[in-house]
Design an enzyme around this catalytic site. Structure first.
Site, short mmCIF file in Angstrom:
data_model
loop_
_atom_site.label_atom_id
_atom_site.label_comp_id
_atom_site.label_asym_id
_atom_site.label_seq_id
_atom_site.Cartn_x
_atom_site.Cartn_y
_atom_site.Cartn_z
N GLY A 189 0.81 -1.21 0.00
CA GLY A 189 0.00 0.00 0.00
C GLY A 189 0.85 1.26 0.00
N GLY A 190 0.34 2.29 0.69
CA GLY A 190 1.03 3.57 0.74
C GLY A 190 2.40 3.48 1.37
N GLY A 424 22.55 11.28 -31.12
CA GLY A 424 22.07 11.92 -29.91
C GLY A 424 22.59 11.27 -28.64
N ALA A 425 22.85 9.96 -28.70
CA ALA A 425 23.36 9.26 -27.51
C ALA A 425 24.74 9.80 -27.13
CB ALA A 425 23.42 7.76 -27.77
#
Length: 534
Positions: A189-190, A424-425
């Site tokens: 859960g949280g 771009g890498a």
């Protein structure tokens, strides 16, 4: 002015404590012993039967012998109703305090699963809040040993508010002190969001799980059937989700590795990482590097072997070892100083960048920058991974995370192109154009927009198609492209590489460069904070 007369109190009305101080001390010791004992031998045996240690046993393994100081040992909850009025054990299910790891201050809290299953209530949360506040004020790392069943249902919204207080403190401490979460049991859960907000997550196979909604809820809502380990076990989070940075087979090994990690981290963001003496000469030549990296750019090799050659005594700690294999994130030492290595891994997908690799490297770069750890980037990258799934999955946005992290980093930054660095890498992996302090390359480097074959197919497509012998013409054009635009000194001639170095001297060059950069000071524009591509 009226005189005020002092009169002695009536002995009959004064409280009388008939216990001798020695009796009071004995009673206190008995109470503390009861608090340390938790809920008794049966609960301890049940914990051991699951292959798990108790909270105090874990703290003893984590901290140096005899250094633990506990706070709020006698704290108990004040809730009444729903069966809690008769169950008010000391510590309220969490042990908090401070101690030392390798002689350096560390704060810690550990859930005690034997008490309320380690579930968090109001008093439990307030103890954690206190120790987190103390860690932030003292400027020392915080380690949480997690083994709890979530919020204490009997305390309702008070328990939920307790989690909110933890999350806000995790965020306030981010980039200020190192935060390490060690998962030694369930976390559902949280409660799972606190570890996700920390710098590193350790998990143990077979006994630790993390998930937002459990298997039963998932089956009810979606019809899917899955076990707890299949949903949120250690290997799942280490290799699939990327939530866990480290995974081990037992608690003892796990906690020993936490100690090792702490030995490489500064206490806070105002300090440098601790130096360590080394017998490994800074001028050592790495002869093996000449044979480790093939000159053929299409042949794979293990970049770990390169890092092992460069690092002091060949020792390093790999982060996210089982996730996003095409990039390596490693903490190691050069001449005793801690360094963060970000490296392409040609052994996996040829070392391309994809969504997981971009996220993995971005998080590591950001952490190193937060805690004054210099960055060394080793490049052998052919570009970003092409594909519809990558584009639809947001490779532009996720790749921008790595770009943002590097551009925003103010620590010393050095990049080394070992072999190929395309498109771009190349830019994203800490090129000179985005702020690398020093850029080096081996004589085998190929820095270009793309590989020669792909480039020729674009720029000379018509000439090749019109030739009498297309294949011969294509081969000639590829050689010409390589000779003119991809030779090892092309980038150096244009100032984009500071030097082309002998691979054997890489270690000594890095060490001398880092010595020069150790006093680097870089200011960012004044702002509340940046807006990274989340």
């Amino acid at each position: 002015m009226t005189d005020v007369m002092w009169t002695a109190p009536d002995p009959a009305e004064a409280p009388v404590n008939r216990k001798h101080p020695r009796e009071q001390v004995a009673e206190l010791l008995d109470t503390r012993e009861l608090a340390r004992g938790g809920t008794g031998d049966r609960a301890t045996a049940a914990q051991h039967a699951k292959g798990k240690l108790t909270a105090r046993e874990r703290i003893e393994l984590l901290l140096d012998d005899g250094t633990f100081t506990e706070v709020e040992q006698l704290r108990r909850h004040r809730a009444t109703g729903f069966g809690l009025e008769d169950k008010r054990p000391y510590t309220d299910g969490v042990v908090t305090g401070w101690g030392e790891v390798h002689g350096r201050l560390v704060f810690v809290y550990a859930h005690d699963f034997r008490i309320f299953g380690g579930a968090l209530g109001e008093a439990h949360a307030q103890k954690i809040h206190k120790i987190m506040d103390m860690a932030i004020r003292a400027g020392a790392p915080l380690v949480s040993l997690n083994d709890g069943a979530g919020a204490r249902i009997q305390e309702g919204v008070s328990a939920l508010a307790g989690y909110g207080g933890i999350f806000s403190r995790n965020t306030r401490a981010s980039g200020v002190i190192p935060q390490i979460s060690v998962m030694l049991g369930p976390c559902a859960g949280g409660a799972a969001y606190s570890p996700a907000l920390t710098d590193f997550v350790f998990m143990v196979r077979g006994t630790s799980q993390m998930f937002i909604t459990g298997p039963d809820v998932i089956h009810t809502v979606t019809g899917e059937r899955v076990t707890q380990n299949g949903l949120g076990g250690a290997d799942v989070h280490a290799s699939v989700s990327g939530v866990a940075h480290f995974v081990y087979d037992d608690e003892q090994t796990c906690l020993e590795e936490v100690r090792y990690l702490l030995s490489m981290l500064p206490l806070n963001n105002r300090e440098l990482p601790p130096a360590a003496p080394t017998s490994d000469s800074p001028d050592r030549l790495c002869e093996a590097l000449l044979d480790l990296v093939p000159s053929d750019s299409n042949r794979p090799y293990d970049m770990r072997a390169v890092i092992e050659e460069l690092a002091d005594e060949g020792e390093y700690l790999e982060v996210h070892e089982h996730w996003a294999h095409n990039v390596l994130c490693v903490l190691a030492r050069l001449d005793g100083q801690v360094v963060g290595f970000v490296a392409s891994q040609p052994q996996w997908l040829a070392g391309v960048l994809d969504i997981p690799a971009s996220e993995k490297a971005a998080g590591f770069v950001q952490f190193c920058d937060s805690f004054n750890i210099p960055l060394v980037t080793l490049l052998d990258v052919p570009g970003f991974l092409p594909g519809v799934d990558q584009e639809h999955g947001g490779i532009i946005r996720h790749g921008a995370k790595l770009l943002y992290a590097y551009c925003n980093a103010t620590v010393p930054r050095i990049s080394v192109v070992l072999r190929k660095a395309y498109g771009g890498a190349y830019i994203v992996m800490d090129s000179r154009s985005i702020g690398s302090d020093l850029a080096y390359a081996w004589p085998t480097n190929e820095i270009a927009v793309m590989g020669a074959e792909g480039a020729v197919d674009v720029v000379a497509r018509r000439e090749i198609a019109a030739a009498d012998h297309p294949e011969t013409t294509r081969a000639r054009k590829i050689r010409e492209y390589r000779d003119e635009l991809m030779h090892p000194y092309y980038a150096a001639e244009r100032g984009l590489v500071d030097d082309v170095i002998d691979p054997r001297e890489t270690r000594s060059v890095l060490i001398s460069s880092l010595r020069m950069l150790c006093r680097k000071h870089a200011d960012l524009p004044q702002r509340k904070h940046g807006n990274p591509p989340i």
